[in-house]
Design an enzyme around this catalytic site. Sequence first.
Site, PDB file in Angstrom:
ATOM      1  N   HIS A   1      -3.116   7.445   2.967  1.00  0.00           N
ATOM      2  CA  HIS A   1      -3.583   6.167   2.421  1.00  0.00           C
ATOM      3  C   HIS A   1      -4.935   5.799   3.053  1.00  0.00           C
ATOM      4  O   HIS A   1      -5.106   5.863   4.265  1.00  0.00           O
ATOM      5  CB  HIS A   1      -2.543   5.086   2.728  1.00  0.00           C
ATOM      6  CG  HIS A   1      -2.996   3.716   2.366  1.00  0.00           C
ATOM      7  ND1 HIS A   1      -3.475   3.401   1.111  1.00  0.00           N
ATOM      8  CD2 HIS A   1      -3.053   2.565   3.094  1.00  0.00           C
ATOM      9  CE1 HIS A   1      -3.796   2.122   1.076  1.00  0.00           C
ATOM     10  NE2 HIS A   1      -3.557   1.590   2.264  1.00  0.00           N
TER      11      HIS A   1
ATOM     12  N   CYS B   1       0.812  -1.228   0.000  1.00  0.00           N
ATOM     13  CA  CYS B   1       0.000   0.000   0.000  1.00  0.00           C
ATOM     14  C   CYS B   1       0.842   1.274   0.000  1.00  0.00           C
ATOM     15  O   CYS B   1       0.304   2.377  -0.112  1.00  0.00           O
ATOM     16  CB  CYS B   1      -0.957   0.008   1.184  1.00  0.00           C
ATOM     17  SG  CYS B   1      -2.267  -1.220   1.007  1.00  0.00           S
TER      18      CYS B   1
ATOM     19  N   ASN C   1     -10.234   0.365   0.401  1.00  0.00           N
ATOM     20  CA  ASN C   1      -8.773   0.427   0.256  1.00  0.00           C
ATOM     21  C   ASN C   1      -8.401  -0.086  -1.129  1.00  0.00           C
ATOM     22  O   ASN C   1      -8.527  -1.275  -1.410  1.00  0.00           O
ATOM     23  CB  ASN C   1      -8.119  -0.435   1.354  1.00  0.00           C
ATOM     24  CG  ASN C   1      -6.600  -0.407   1.302  1.00  0.00           C
ATOM     25  OD1 ASN C   1      -6.007   0.066   0.326  1.00  0.00           O
ATOM     26  ND2 ASN C   1      -5.972  -0.930   2.332  1.00  0.00           N
TER      27      ASN C   1
END
Length: 331
Positions: A256, A116, A286
């Site tokens: 994020h 990520c 996500n």
Amino acid sequence: MSKITAAITAVGGYVPEYVLTNKILETMVETNDEWITSRTGIKERRILKEDGKGTSYLAIKAAEDLIQKKGLDPKEIDLVIVCTASPDMKAASTAAYTATEIGAVNAFSYDLEAACSSFLFGMSTASAYIESGRYKKILLIGADKNSSFINYKDRATCIIFGDGAGAVLFEPNEEGLGLQDELLRSNGEGREFLQATYGGSSYPINKDTFEEGKHYVFQDGKTVFKNAVFNMADVAEKIMKRNDLVNDDIAWLAAHQANKRIIDATANRIKLEDDKVMMNIQRYGNTTSATLPLLLFDYESQLKKGDKIIFAAFGGGFTWGSIYFKWAYNS
Ligand SMILES: CC(C)(COP(=O)(O)OP(=O)(O)OC[C@H]1O[C@@H](n2cnc3c(N)ncnc32)[C@H](O)[C@@H]1OP(=O)(O)O)[C@@H](O)C(=O)NCCC(=O)NCCS
């Protein structure tokens, strides 16, 4: 001569049409909208359903959106980096296919993988090339088809992840705008807490391993949560301190989008008001490498030249970091 900095000069984005809502997930696993919303902030996510379409499909769409909006001739692009944790295939570069499909015929290209944190680390890579003077136009894409390795019977993961892509163009800037500073980290002790064990080189998939289902992503949610909160907030705070920045100086936090509670904790640590915190996790979940560019895509019209932005990310590995950035244009 003034130092060349690396600025973002255009943004594009794409999410697939299919919307997987919390209500639909209620029919698939033992969960409910209230639990998902209160624990993660997510209401829905986008899923790329069509067989045979992989991450490059998303990357190409996001890049085409940018090219069309900017009126960019793809032949002028020097380098295409696709940040992704879900490449189309093993052994064949997703970025090479993407670059060719968008007509970037004079570019070289490669994939960049840091879970990520891929896009955040990609911002560092793209900026270093620009600052060196070696390349003038770098297309940095963050794209992931997370649905390709999610077990839709595992309620601990299937509620979180979605598919999507965002793209930005990096170009030289002589006004000192763009990337100002970075603080990037990793710690391999974290890999046991978030991984898809089978399907890589350590444990290739065979009939037996397939039965075990460990080619799907697994996470120890609580450990990942604690590490994400601590580390993202830590680097964001440190990068502000060493650049003599206080909360009033910062226009935006672009963090994020893993869990709303993690983003809120980071914002609290650097004392940032809610209206300065970019947030779209409620719509996409996500999307791994795509979260940061999709934030820029959604917020582009609100960004002003000179805006100071703190980027922050955390991901599997573990990998994490923060970047201090000055926005370069009004749209
Ligand atoms: C996954 C996450 C949302 C779970 O939230 P949590 O508050 O830690 O919840 P827990 O895992 O402790 O589970 C609490 C309870 O809810 C249950 N539960 C788990 N998932 C559930 C779901 N989708 N729906 C309903 N209940 C659920 C658990 O079984 C547990 O029940 P129990 O108390 O009876 O054992 C959270 O840990 C998280 O966001 N972690 C970080 C994940 C992440 O960001 N990953 C990517 C990093 S880049």
